[in-house]
Scaffold this active site. Structure first.
Site, PDB file in Angstrom:
ATOM      1  N   HIS A  24     -32.230 -25.924   7.458  1.00 48.28           N
ATOM      2  CA  HIS A  24     -32.902 -24.941   6.605  1.00 48.28           C
ATOM      3  C   HIS A  24     -34.190 -25.471   5.971  1.00 48.28           C
ATOM      4  CE1 HIS A  24     -30.816 -26.675   3.150  1.00 48.28           C
ATOM      5  NE2 HIS A  24     -29.684 -26.059   3.355  1.00 48.28           N
ATOM      6  N   HIS A  78     -16.621 -25.819  -0.378  1.00 50.26           N
ATOM      7  CA  HIS A  78     -17.972 -25.240  -0.479  1.00 50.26           C
ATOM      8  C   HIS A  78     -18.143 -24.194   0.620  1.00 50.26           C
ATOM      9  CE1 HIS A  78     -22.267 -24.941  -0.589  1.00 50.26           C
ATOM     10  NE2 HIS A  78     -22.561 -25.915   0.247  1.00 50.26           N
ATOM     11  N   GLU A  80     -20.970 -22.830   1.982  1.00 48.31           N
ATOM     12  CA  GLU A  80     -22.135 -22.791   2.883  1.00 48.31           C
ATOM     13  C   GLU A  80     -21.677 -22.934   4.342  1.00 48.31           C
ATOM     14  OE1 GLU A  80     -25.376 -25.378   1.773  1.00 48.31           O
ATOM     15  OE2 GLU A  80     -26.790 -24.228   2.985  1.00 48.31           O
ATOM     16  N   ASP A  82     -22.449 -24.403   7.028  1.00 51.44           N
ATOM     17  CA  ASP A  82     -22.266 -25.634   7.809  1.00 51.44           C
ATOM     18  C   ASP A  82     -20.856 -26.200   7.618  1.00 51.44           C
ATOM     19  OD1 ASP A  82     -23.234 -26.063   5.187  1.00 51.44           O
ATOM     20  OD2 ASP A  82     -23.863 -28.095   5.654  1.00 51.44           O
ATOM     21  N   HIS A 145     -24.033 -28.159  -4.644  1.00 48.25           N
ATOM     22  CA  HIS A 145     -25.288 -27.517  -4.990  1.00 48.25           C
ATOM     23  C   HIS A 145     -25.209 -25.992  -4.858  1.00 48.25           C
ATOM     24  CE1 HIS A 145     -26.667 -26.720  -0.737  1.00 48.25           C
ATOM     25  NE2 HIS A 145     -25.521 -27.312  -0.617  1.00 48.25           N
ATOM     26  N   ASP A 164     -20.806 -31.725  -0.424  1.00 41.48           N
ATOM     27  CA  ASP A 164     -22.172 -32.144  -0.077  1.00 41.48           C
ATOM     28  C   ASP A 164     -22.646 -33.354  -0.882  1.00 41.48           C
ATOM     29  OD1 ASP A 164     -23.121 -30.499   2.008  1.00 41.48           O
ATOM     30  OD2 ASP A 164     -23.335 -28.819   0.639  1.00 41.48           O
ATOM     31  N   TYR A 192     -31.696 -36.950   0.978  1.00 40.59           N
ATOM     32  CA  TYR A 192     -30.743 -35.856   0.771  1.00 40.59           C
ATOM     33  C   TYR A 192     -30.752 -35.420  -0.701  1.00 40.59           C
ATOM     34  CZ  TYR A 192     -26.299 -33.408   1.412  1.00 40.59           C
ATOM     35  OH  TYR A 192     -25.321 -32.459   1.480  1.00 40.59           O
ATOM     36  N   HIS A 225     -21.242 -34.816   4.933  1.00 44.48           N
ATOM     37  CA  HIS A 225     -22.288 -35.199   5.899  1.00 44.48           C
ATOM     38  C   HIS A 225     -22.441 -36.720   5.888  1.00 44.48           C
ATOM     39  CE1 HIS A 225     -23.789 -31.072   6.273  1.00 44.48           C
ATOM     40  NE2 HIS A 225     -23.839 -30.990   4.967  1.00 44.48           N
TER      41      HIS A 225
HETATM   42 FE1  FEO Z   1     -24.389 -27.065   1.175  1.00 46.00          FE
HETATM   43 FE2  FEO Z   1     -23.668 -29.122   3.689  1.00 46.00          FE
HETATM   44  O1  FEO Z   1     -23.837 -27.453   2.896  1.00 46.00           O
END
Ligand code: FEO
Length: 398
Positions: A24, A78, A80, A82, A145, A164, A192, A225
């Site tokens: 993104h 979370h 999101e 991903d 986040h 995250d 990051y 991640h």
């Molecule tokens: Fe906020 Fe890794 O997604």
């Protein structure tokens, strides 16, 4: 990636995305991973999922450990996509009636993505759950986040599943911090932080205090991640606290774009003057750098010096792009300075000063503006301007 047992009965069943280069709008030159964790206890628990297109790989990884239908419950730290895009496929495979635990905000956000087809179970902040020999504790980490973000802590194993937070976009077969180059991985963690978390520094400082006050013992941090922190988890927590304080050292960045190289000449002369005064500095040409790398340099710089030619009475569009991105991430405690060349109207310096002031930077009253091509004496003035900026940095840097 095959599943790896990271602690007794706990597996990373996530996947590697080797080829992603744009997350993104954030440049991911090292690719990334979507980590997901399987805990095999009296209950079998899946923590987080992966991007939709990797859902089958996730299921194959789970199947290498246990039959996916043996999963008793799923925890979504979370929403999101991903980490949740693959949830429908996973829930279908394990049984859509199985409970899907999440924060209260997660319940709302997941329903807004997937409707009411799953058995959402919202958790209270601090709630505990017995899964056999283990207790899981849930900590809301709102806005780290997303509003729904939370951590899951496995008390007996002293493992924090941090979603995250503490992540890095790094794809590799190495799974732990002790298997990779420390400087490289800390650089990715810093990037990051600068791009994802910088605007939430006040919340991060509060959270770090909360973790200390709760006396959470942490032997391993498992983010969603990149690599897992086990050699010295305090190192990345301390780095987050340090970055969140935004107390920059003797460092400046000179960020610019240029039309006919005049603003470039000014940038390099200003940076030269800053460097001569003992402040570390880099001139960064915007069209040779990605905005996500620029903001990483801004994170620990005391002075942000921005240059733009005047184009059609305004800022050069690439400079406006970086300023918009920077403004959204809200860096704090910076000195700001502006410069640029112009042909006839010359509004850019004033516009830059306004932008920097809007970010609450301590903006140098004088900007540096030169018509057409800087001559030797103009470049000398730029060097002197750089020295003035450096003096201010030296007076305010930690
Ligand atoms: Fe906020 Fe890794 O997604």
């Amino acid at each position: 990636m095959k599943p790896v047992e990271i602690a007794r009965g706990i597996y990373n069943v996530g996947v590697i995305d080797w080829n992603i280069r744009d997350f993104h709008g954030y440049s991911t030159e090292c690719g990334t991973t979507y980590n997901a964790y399987l805990i095999v206890d009296e209950k079998v628990v899946l923590i987080d999922a992966v991007k939709k297109e990797f859902a089958d790989q996730l299921l194959a990884n789970i199947a290498a450990v246990v039959d996916p239908r043996r999963i008793d419950l799923v925890i979504s730290n979370h929403t999101e996509m991903d980490h949740s895009g693959g949830l429908p496929r996973v829930m279908h495979a394990i049984g859509e009636e199985k409970p899907l635990y999440c924060s209260k905000m997660g319940r709302k956000n997941l329903a807004q993505h997937f409707g009411e087809k799953f058995a959402y179970q919202p958790l209270e902040n601090g709630q505990e759950m017995e899964i056999g020999s283990r207790t899981l504790t849930f900590l809301e980490t709102r806005m780290l986040h997303w509003p729904d973000s939370m951590f899951t802590y496995a008390k007996e194993d002293r493992i924090l599943f941090s979603s995250d937070a503490f992540g890095q976009h790094y794809a590799g077969y190495e799974m732990f911090d002790d298997a990779v180059d420390e400087q490289m991985i800390m650089g990715q963690a810093k990037k990051y932080f600068a791009n994802i978390l910088l605007l939430y520094t006040a919340k991060i400082l509060k959270l770090a205090q909360q973790i200390t006050d709760m006396g959470l013992e942490i032997e391993m941090i498992c983010p969603d991640h990149g690599i897992i922190w086990r050699r010295d988890p305090a190192k990345i927590i301390n780095a987050y606290v340090d970055w969140s304080r935004q107390e920059a050292g003797k460092k400046a960045v000179v960020i610019y774009d240029t039309m006919w190289k005049s603003t470039r000449l000014m940038a390099e002369a200003i940076a030269g003057g800053i460097a001569e005064s003992g402040v570390s500095v880099r001139p960064i040409h915007i069209r040779s750098s990605h905005r996500s790398d620029i903001i990483t340099e801004v994170l620990d710089a005391k002075a942000v010096v921005v240059g733009s030619p005047t184009l059609n009475n305004g800022l050069f569009p690439t400079v406006a792009d970086v300023l918009t991105y920077m403004k959204g991430l809200r860096p704090k405690n910076k000195i700001g300075a502006a410069f640029g060349s112009y042909g006839w109207s010359g509004e850019s310096v004033k516009l830059l000063q306004e932008e920097l002031a809007a970010m609450k930077f301590d903006v140098m009253e004088e900007g540096m503006k030169i018509q057409y091509v800087p001559q030797a004496e103009d470049l000398e003035k730029c060097r002197e301007y750089g020295k003035t900026i450096a003096q201010k940095v030296l007076a305010q840097a930690r």
